[in-house]
Every structure is written in C-alpha cells, then in structure tokens.
Design a protein around this motif. Structure first.
Motif, PDB file in Angstrom:
ATOM      1  N   SER A 164       0.809  -1.220   0.000  1.00  0.00           N
ATOM      2  CA  SER A 164       0.000   0.000   0.000  1.00  0.00           C
ATOM      3  C   SER A 164       0.838   1.264   0.000  1.00  0.00           C
ATOM      4  CB  SER A 164      -0.947   0.014   1.214  1.00  0.00           C
ATOM      5  OG  SER A 164      -1.864  -1.051   1.143  1.00  0.00           O
ATOM      6  N   LEU A 165       2.094   1.169   0.440  1.00  0.00           N
ATOM      7  CA  LEU A 165       2.939   2.358   0.452  1.00  0.00           C
ATOM      8  C   LEU A 165       3.178   2.873  -0.968  1.00  0.00           C
ATOM      9  CD1 LEU A 165       4.286   3.932   2.798  1.00  0.00           C
ATOM     10  CD2 LEU A 165       6.429   2.860   2.140  1.00  0.00           C
ATOM     11  N   ALA A 166       3.153   1.967  -1.946  1.00  0.00           N
ATOM     12  CA  ALA A 166       3.317   2.391  -3.337  1.00  0.00           C
ATOM     13  C   ALA A 166       2.140   3.260  -3.775  1.00  0.00           C
ATOM     14  CB  ALA A 166       3.442   1.169  -4.246  1.00  0.00           C
ATOM     15  N   ALA A 167       0.948   2.939  -3.296  1.00  0.00           N
ATOM     16  CA  ALA A 167      -0.225   3.755  -3.630  1.00  0.00           C
ATOM     17  C   ALA A 167      -0.093   5.153  -3.043  1.00  0.00           C
ATOM     18  CB  ALA A 167      -1.498   3.080  -3.114  1.00  0.00           C
ATOM     19  N   THR A 168       0.464   5.237  -1.847  1.00  0.00           N
ATOM     20  CA  THR A 168       0.693   6.547  -1.234  1.00  0.00           C
ATOM     21  C   THR A 168       1.655   7.371  -2.083  1.00  0.00           C
ATOM     22  OG1 THR A 168       0.329   5.653   0.990  1.00  0.00           O
ATOM     23  CG2 THR A 168       1.545   7.730   0.818  1.00  0.00           C
ATOM     24  N   LEU A 169       2.770   6.774  -2.466  1.00  0.00           N
ATOM     25  CA  LEU A 169       3.749   7.492  -3.281  1.00  0.00           C
ATOM     26  C   LEU A 169       3.156   7.897  -4.625  1.00  0.00           C
ATOM     27  CD1 LEU A 169       6.542   8.605  -3.850  1.00  0.00           C
ATOM     28  CD2 LEU A 169       7.286   6.286  -4.460  1.00  0.00           C
ATOM     29  N   LEU A 170       2.385   7.017  -5.234  1.00  0.00           N
ATOM     30  CA  LEU A 170       1.764   7.333  -6.516  1.00  0.00           C
ATOM     31  C   LEU A 170       0.862   8.550  -6.389  1.00  0.00           C
ATOM     32  CD1 LEU A 170       1.400   6.527  -9.474  1.00  0.00           C
ATOM     33  CD2 LEU A 170      -0.482   5.030  -8.756  1.00  0.00           C
ATOM     34  N   GLY A 171       0.141   8.641  -5.293  1.00  0.00           N
ATOM     35  CA  GLY A 171      -0.703   9.816  -5.069  1.00  0.00           C
ATOM     36  C   GLY A 171       0.101  11.097  -4.990  1.00  0.00           C
ATOM     37  N   PHE A 172       1.262  11.051  -4.336  1.00  0.00           N
ATOM     38  CA  PHE A 172       2.111  12.235  -4.257  1.00  0.00           C
ATOM     39  C   PHE A 172       2.669  12.604  -5.631  1.00  0.00           C
ATOM     40  CE2 PHE A 172       1.838  11.632   0.245  1.00  0.00           C
ATOM     41  CZ  PHE A 172       2.101  12.882   0.798  1.00  0.00           C
ATOM     42  N   GLU A 173       2.964  11.610  -6.446  1.00  0.00           N
ATOM     43  CA  GLU A 173       3.473  11.890  -7.786  1.00  0.00           C
ATOM     44  C   GLU A 173       2.425  12.594  -8.647  1.00  0.00           C
ATOM     45  OE1 GLU A 173       6.639   8.177  -8.373  1.00  0.00           O
ATOM     46  OE2 GLU A 173       4.630   8.076  -9.263  1.00  0.00           O
ATOM     47  N   LEU A 174       1.172  12.204  -8.488  1.00  0.00           N
ATOM     48  CA  LEU A 174       0.106  12.726  -9.336  1.00  0.00           C
ATOM     49  C   LEU A 174      -0.477  14.044  -8.834  1.00  0.00           C
ATOM     50  CD1 LEU A 174      -1.839   9.391  -9.989  1.00  0.00           C
ATOM     51  CD2 LEU A 174      -0.280  10.572 -11.559  1.00  0.00           C
ATOM     52  N   PHE A 175      -0.308  14.326  -7.530  1.00  0.00           N
ATOM     53  CA  PHE A 175      -1.020  15.452  -6.922  1.00  0.00           C
ATOM     54  C   PHE A 175      -0.590  16.794  -7.496  1.00  0.00           C
ATOM     55  CE2 PHE A 175      -2.095  18.489  -3.569  1.00  0.00           C
ATOM     56  CZ  PHE A 175      -3.408  18.108  -3.288  1.00  0.00           C
TER      57      PHE A 175
END
Length: 454
Positions: free
Chosen positions: A127-138
């Motif tokens: 799930s940590l990858a989903a967190t990072l992906l959100g920061f990349e897209l934000f």
C-alpha cells in the motif's frame, strides 16, 4: 550548488532524523552545508545547527514574501556547498486545505528545489506504493527527485516495499532507514527536545546514512542558486550601534536567527545572557529581547534567581525598551503556576499571572494589525507571526494593547500586544522578515530611548 528539500507524507514520519543523517553524512564527506527549516519551528533548527556547524534558518511562505524567502536562502547559503531544507508537516500541508500557501511544496517550487519525500514504512507493505503514486500525481509541477523509506524492520522489509514501488511509481528510491534508538530524539508538548537537552550521536547518524542511503545520488541533486545582489553603501555606518540583551539558555531559545541578523544589520549588537545562570544583566545594555522557550520546565530555577529578577525589573522600570514573546512575556509576569500546581515568582514587570494548560492555546499562524504606535511598528502596520503555547493569562490588570490578532486556523480575534512602561509583550512569535521596517524601527526606537535616558 547542491540543494534539496526533505519533505514528509505527514507530520511525525521522521523528517528531522533523516535530514540530520544526511547532514551528518555530507559533513563527513567534507562539504560545507547550510541547513534551513520550513515553517515556524524553533526546535528542529537547534539540531540542524548542531550537525551542520552553521546557524540554521527558517523559510516561511506565509509569514514572509517570496522575495524575502529567496533573499534568506541566498544569504544563508553563501559560502556553502549545499543547501538542505527540512520541510514542515506533510509536503502539501500549509495555511489551509484549499491551497499550497505556507506549505513545503510552495517553498520547493519558489526556490526551485528538488524534493526528497520521506515515507514511514513501519506498518506498511504494498500500500505504500499507492501513497507514493498519489504524491506523484497530486502536483505535476513539483520536482519529486527521490523517496526515502523510514523506520523499516530489515532488508527484507525494504525489498518488499522496493518491489511494490518500482512496479508502479517513477520516483527513484534513495534508500531506507531503520528504527534505531541511538538516532531518535525525545519529544514533549511543544515538539522535539532541543539539541542542548538531547542530541543523537552525529557519528551514528552519518554511519547510518552511509550504510542505508544513496548518498552519491543525493549529491547529484542540484539547486540553481540565485546570485545575491551587490551590496549597496549603507547609511548605518554613521549611526551609533546599540546593545540588545538577548535571553538565551535552556529556558529561552526560541528565536528566528534572521530576526537577530536583521537587528544586527540595522545597528544592533546582540549580547546574550542567561536568566537561569547569570546573577545580573550584562552591563551597558540599551534594550532587551526576551524570546520564547521552556520557562515552565525551569520555573523554579528562574524564580529562585532573585538577583536576575531584580535586574530585569530595574531595567524595565527605568523605561528601557523591552520586547518579549511568549515565554519571555511569562518571565515578565508577576508569577507562573506550572502544571504541578506550584506557583513561582517571576520578574513582576507586567501585572499578569500565567498558568500552564493541558492543551494548546490559540495555535497557528497569526495576522497582527498594529493598533497603537510601538517599538517595532507604527499603527496600521500588518505583521505576521505564529502562536504555539500551553499556557494562558489567568489574572490580569488593565493594560494598553498594541496588537489586534486574527488567528488563521480558528478565525478568532482578540486584542493583545501588551504595552507597559517601555515593555511590548505578546504570545505571538513575529518574524521580522514579514515587514521590512520592523528591525529598523526597533533599533531606532532603542537609539531614541538611549538618547533620552542616557
């Protein structure tokens, strides 16, 4: 030059520990490093200063203008090989929920700094990858240059997270850090202990960084530093300098370093003294600047130092200019009731009694409208600062007010900024960089008082 901002996904993910480890590793490699802290923090900067060997500074896009922040970064980084900025809270957290105002992201974009994001992986797997992906897209305009995974259990835990992140995210992984007691910093009600009280082993920090982080990749992160404008001839050379006593010890340590620099720039010589350990004020002072800190932890010792209390009281009663913030204002009161119910005498300059509370009072950024001419600004001036305290005024006599306060988080308003004899005192920590004339007016008012009082 090399430069970057260390940000977190939230408060408490270990930004300070990772920042200190990187600072220690860079210094071990022989680099001159300038550390800075985003936001109104006085505690992290004490640790930055200890590791970097240079006074750490504060950047703040809500309290200061864009140009003031740029100028601060330029001045601070002069002569350094690298600029390392630690952000505050989460990367996108700032003054409100609708904009980036006052956030680490705003600082990074304003200065053109690449961002290293810290993620707490202690209780995470894929799930940590989903967190990072959100920061990349934000925010696609932000330069997310790398991620460090913090508080991991072991190499196997890192391998699990690495595989998850590399399968879905584009941000380079710059390493990981374990949870380790030797590099942890204790906390209390206002945040981390100061570096004078508890400080992790710098050798252990550097060793941990070299072992677990990609220091060579971090060294490749570049910051296009703007050149400082050529110095202009100053009229200050013809003006007399003034001596400003600054309370500085374990009880009083909350100062923006740039406030002191601005006072020096306009003709103030900073003379430090300790209300805890000195018996009297230094000689030939023209004014006092009493910052915040932890008077609640040292109230008994402060109250027992009767000769210093008398010296402070005599100085103020003579009409000399005194500027006090938060803990410094408490020190000027009649008495202070600490959390254990004990009442301690203070300097008895202001007719105010203070007591500790069990929760934060009036927390957050504050807009200050000066309502009456005072040491630091004429009526009508708008200033910006921050409030963060676990105490309140429980008894008071009528005092003139110089400030109208508006709190950014609550929207609450109140009259504050107490005027009494030559004293101006407030709970608000002002950043003098929020208005270019504050430091100059303060020094000029000290000169005028010295001419009158001799």
């Amino acid at each position: 030059m090399m430069g970057f901002l260390v940000a977190g996904s939230a408060s408490g993910v270990g930004k300070t520990t990772v920042t200190l480890a990187i600072l220690a590793a860079l210094r071990k490699r022989g680099l001159v490093v300038q550390a800075m802290k985003g936001g109104p923090d006085f505690l992290d900067t004490t640790h930055h200063t200890r590791v970097s060997g240079r006074p750490a500074r504060n950047l703040d896009t809500w309290m200061m203008s864009a140009e003031a922040n740029r100028a601060c970064a330029r001045r601070a980084s002069a002569g350094a090989d690298a600029l390392v900025v630690e952000g505050m809270m989460g990367l996108f957290d700032g003054k409100d929920g609708a904009s980036e105002t006052g956030s680490s992201a705003e600082i990074a974009k304003l200065l053109g700094l690449p961002v290293i994001l810290i993620l707490d992986g202690s209780k995470s797997a894929r799930s940590l990858a989903a967190t990072l992906l959100g920061f990349e897209l934000f925010d696609p305009h932000l330069q997310l240059a790398g991620v460090v995974l913090n508080r991991l259990a072991n190499d196997r835990h890192f391998a699990l997270l690495r595989d998850a992140i590399t399968s879905r995210c584009r941000t380079p992984i710059l390493g990981w850090m374990p949870r380790a007691a030797e590099i942890s910093i204790p906390e209390r009600h206002l945040g981390l202990h100061t570096a004078d009280e508890s400080f992790p082993d710098a050798v252990a920090l550097a060793s941990m960084a070299e072992r677990h982080l990609e220091i060579d990749a971090i060294l490749d992160l570049k910051w296009e530093c703007e050149q400082a404008p050529a110095a202009q001839p100053s009229m200050l050379a013809t003006k007399s300098r003034v001596r400003i006593g600054v309370a500085r010890d374990r009880a009083f340590s909350f100062y923006y370093e740039d406030n002191l620099d601005l006072l020096r720039e306009h003709g103030g010589d900073i003379v430090e003294f300790s209300p805890l350990n000195d018996s009297t004020l230094p000689g030939n002072l023209d004014a006092l600047y009493l910052g915040g800190g932890y008077p609640e932890l040292y109230a008994a010792q402060l109250g027992a130092n009767l000769s210093m209390l008398a010296s402070i009281r005599g100085f103020a009663q003579a009409g000399r200019p005194v500027y006090a913030e938060c803990g410094g204002m408490i020190y000027l009161g009649t008495s202070f009731t600490t959390g254990d119910g004990e009442n301690h005498p203070m300097a008895n300059v202001l007719p105010l009694h203070f007591e500790m509370t069990d929760r934060l009072v009036s927390f957050g950024y504050v807009t200050v409208t000066v309502t009456k001419d005072c040491h630091i600004a004429p009526a009508g001036t708008s200033l910006r600062g921050h409030s963060f305290h676990y105490s309140r005024i429980s008894k008071r006599d009528n005092l003139d007010n110089a400030f109208g306060l508006e709190y950014s988080l609550s929207g609450g308003r109140e009259n504050e900024g107490f005027l009494f004899q030559g004293v101006l005192a407030s709970y608000v920590h002002l950043h003098f960089g929020s208005h270019p004339e504050v430091a100059e007016r303060f020094v000029n008012s000290i000169r005028e008082a010295s001419l009158i009082l001799g």
